[in-house]
Design a protein around this motif. Structure first.
Motif, PDB file in Angstrom:
ATOM      1  N   PHE A  26       7.710  -5.256  32.025  1.00  0.00           N
ATOM      2  CA  PHE A  26       8.388  -6.179  32.943  1.00  0.00           C
ATOM      3  C   PHE A  26       9.096  -7.283  32.152  1.00  0.00           C
ATOM      4  N   PHE A  29      12.304  -5.935  30.360  1.00  0.00           N
ATOM      5  CA  PHE A  29      13.484  -5.715  31.209  1.00  0.00           C
ATOM      6  C   PHE A  29      14.095  -7.049  31.661  1.00  0.00           C
ATOM      7  N   VAL A  30      13.246  -7.973  32.072  1.00  0.00           N
ATOM      8  CA  VAL A  30      13.766  -9.261  32.552  1.00  0.00           C
ATOM      9  C   VAL A  30      14.445 -10.013  31.404  1.00  0.00           C
ATOM     10  N   LEU A  32      15.771  -8.721  28.711  1.00  0.00           N
ATOM     11  CA  LEU A  32      16.991  -7.983  28.357  1.00  0.00           C
ATOM     12  C   LEU A  32      18.149  -8.387  29.273  1.00  0.00           C
ATOM     13  N   VAL A  33      17.896  -8.349  30.586  1.00  0.00           N
ATOM     14  CA  VAL A  33      18.982  -8.644  31.533  1.00  0.00           C
ATOM     15  C   VAL A  33      19.400 -10.110  31.440  1.00  0.00           C
ATOM     16  N   PHE A  34      18.437 -11.009  31.350  1.00  0.00           N
ATOM     17  CA  PHE A  34      18.782 -12.432  31.216  1.00  0.00           C
ATOM     18  C   PHE A  34      19.603 -12.684  29.958  1.00  0.00           C
ATOM     19  N   VAL A  36      21.466 -10.608  28.233  1.00  0.00           N
ATOM     20  CA  VAL A  36      22.812 -10.009  28.298  1.00  0.00           C
ATOM     21  C   VAL A  36      23.713 -10.807  29.241  1.00  0.00           C
ATOM     22  N   ILE A  37      23.124 -11.364  30.307  1.00  0.00           N
ATOM     23  CA  ILE A  37      23.930 -12.185  31.216  1.00  0.00           C
ATOM     24  C   ILE A  37      24.323 -13.505  30.541  1.00  0.00           C
ATOM     25  N   GLN A  45      22.248 -12.715  21.811  1.00  0.00           N
ATOM     26  CA  GLN A  45      21.458 -12.007  22.822  1.00  0.00           C
ATOM     27  C   GLN A  45      20.078 -11.655  22.278  1.00  0.00           C
TER      28      GLN A  45
ATOM     29  N   ARG B  34      33.882  -5.008  30.164  1.00  0.00           N
ATOM     30  CA  ARG B  34      32.707  -5.429  29.380  1.00  0.00           C
ATOM     31  C   ARG B  34      31.714  -4.270  29.353  1.00  0.00           C
ATOM     32  N   LYS B  37      27.828  -4.643  28.140  1.00  0.00           N
ATOM     33  CA  LYS B  37      27.011  -5.327  29.157  1.00  0.00           C
ATOM     34  C   LYS B  37      26.808  -4.429  30.370  1.00  0.00           C
ATOM     35  N   VAL B  40      24.253  -1.728  29.711  1.00  0.00           N
ATOM     36  CA  VAL B  40      22.875  -2.247  29.708  1.00  0.00           C
ATOM     37  C   VAL B  40      22.370  -2.400  31.139  1.00  0.00           C
ATOM     38  N   PHE B  41      23.202  -2.985  32.007  1.00  0.00           N
ATOM     39  CA  PHE B  41      22.791  -3.161  33.406  1.00  0.00           C
ATOM     40  C   PHE B  41      22.646  -1.818  34.112  1.00  0.00           C
ATOM     41  N   ALA B  44      19.264  -0.461  32.602  1.00  0.00           N
ATOM     42  CA  ALA B  44      18.038  -1.261  32.735  1.00  0.00           C
ATOM     43  C   ALA B  44      17.629  -1.479  34.198  1.00  0.00           C
ATOM     44  N   LEU B  45      18.586  -1.812  35.058  1.00  0.00           N
ATOM     45  CA  LEU B  45      18.199  -2.158  36.436  1.00  0.00           C
ATOM     46  C   LEU B  45      17.724  -0.951  37.251  1.00  0.00           C
ATOM     47  N   VAL B 110      12.254  -7.766  41.719  1.00  0.00           N
ATOM     48  CA  VAL B 110      12.954  -8.431  40.613  1.00  0.00           C
ATOM     49  C   VAL B 110      14.185  -7.630  40.187  1.00  0.00           C
ATOM     50  N   LEU B 114      17.716  -9.426  40.093  1.00  0.00           N
ATOM     51  CA  LEU B 114      18.501  -9.452  38.838  1.00  0.00           C
ATOM     52  C   LEU B 114      19.887  -8.864  39.079  1.00  0.00           C
ATOM     53  N   LEU B 117      22.028 -11.385  40.512  1.00  0.00           N
ATOM     54  CA  LEU B 117      22.460 -12.303  39.448  1.00  0.00           C
ATOM     55  C   LEU B 117      23.629 -11.702  38.662  1.00  0.00           C
ATOM     56  N   VAL B 118      23.562 -10.399  38.461  1.00  0.00           N
ATOM     57  CA  VAL B 118      24.652  -9.694  37.763  1.00  0.00           C
ATOM     58  C   VAL B 118      25.934  -9.778  38.587  1.00  0.00           C
ATOM     59  N   ASP B 121      27.408 -13.080  38.049  1.00  0.00           N
ATOM     60  CA  ASP B 121      28.013 -13.111  36.712  1.00  0.00           C
ATOM     61  C   ASP B 121      29.388 -12.437  36.720  1.00  0.00           C
TER      62      ASP B 121
END
Lengths: 72, 130
Positions: A26, A29-30, A32-34, A36-37, A45, B34, B37, B40-41, B44-45, B110, B114, B117-118, B121
């Motif tokens: 957990f 993943f969190v 990683l995403v934070f 990259v954002i 990063q 991009r 990025k 990754v999303f 990962a998501l 989550v 997330l 949030l993306v 962004d």
């Protein structure tokens, strides 16, 4: 850590029993995403993501030990 | 007149971009070029969402009488198309007896948040703020 549940499941039923592994997954993943954002370059990063990941794990261990005396 | 039409086109494109980004995690970033990025999303998501399903998490329904459940449902839907695919395939019923039930819920909720949030962004990137 890993255990199969059921004889011939209609779908994959995998039960992960390790709390530490789930927590780490957990946090990974969190973070990683934070990271990259929030950051644009890979070194930034990595640094930010590593910090977040370490912070997640450390705070989980600290909170875990702080809660140890309580019969919750 | 031309400026107003251009602005309308721009806002229409923004809405489309945000919708695409919500529906498929990372699609908005890929659209804007991009690629790293976005990839990754994109990986990962949905992976987080799939792990949540695998851990017997529940895709909460929109139950207006239970506002916490409703909030969890909004967070779950944040992941976009995977939510509807999982629902259509019968996943996400949740097994409250499973030791990993709460972990599964945490992963599902989550992952959705997330992704929202993306989307924010992507909106910022499209407006040139980032």
């Amino acid at each position: 850590m890993w255990r199969w549940v059921g004889n011939e499941p209609p779908r994959l039923r995998l039960l992960m029993q390790s709390h530490i592994l789930l927590l780490t997954l957990f946090a990974f993943f969190v973070s990683l995403v934070f990271a990259v954002i929030a950051k644009d370059s890979v070194p930034e990063q990595l640094r930010f993501g590593g910090l977040l990941f370490g912070g997640f794990l450390l705070s989980a261990f600290v909170l875990g030990w702080l809660m140890y005396p309580f019969p919750l | 007149m031309r400026a107003a039409a251009a602005q309308e086109t721009q806002s229409g494109r923004l809405v489309l971009l945000c919708l695409a980004s919500w529906a498929t995690p990372g699609a908005g970033h890929l659209w804007l070029g991009r690629k790293s990025k976005g990839l990754v999303f994109l990986v990962a998501l949905p992976a987080m969402f799939a792990i949540g399903i695998g851990l017997h998490g529940r895709l909460f329904p929109f139950d207006m009488s239970e506002w916490l459940v409703c909030l969890a449902a909004i967070a779950d839907v944040g992941i976009g198309v995977p939510y509807f695919i999982a629902g259509a395939l019968g996943f996400g019923a949740g097994d409250v007896r499973a030791v990993t039930y709460e972990y599964g819920n945490a992963f599902l909720i989550v992952a959705g948040l997330l992704n929202l949030l993306v989307v924010v962004d992507v909106y910022d990137v499209a407006l040139g703020r980032k």
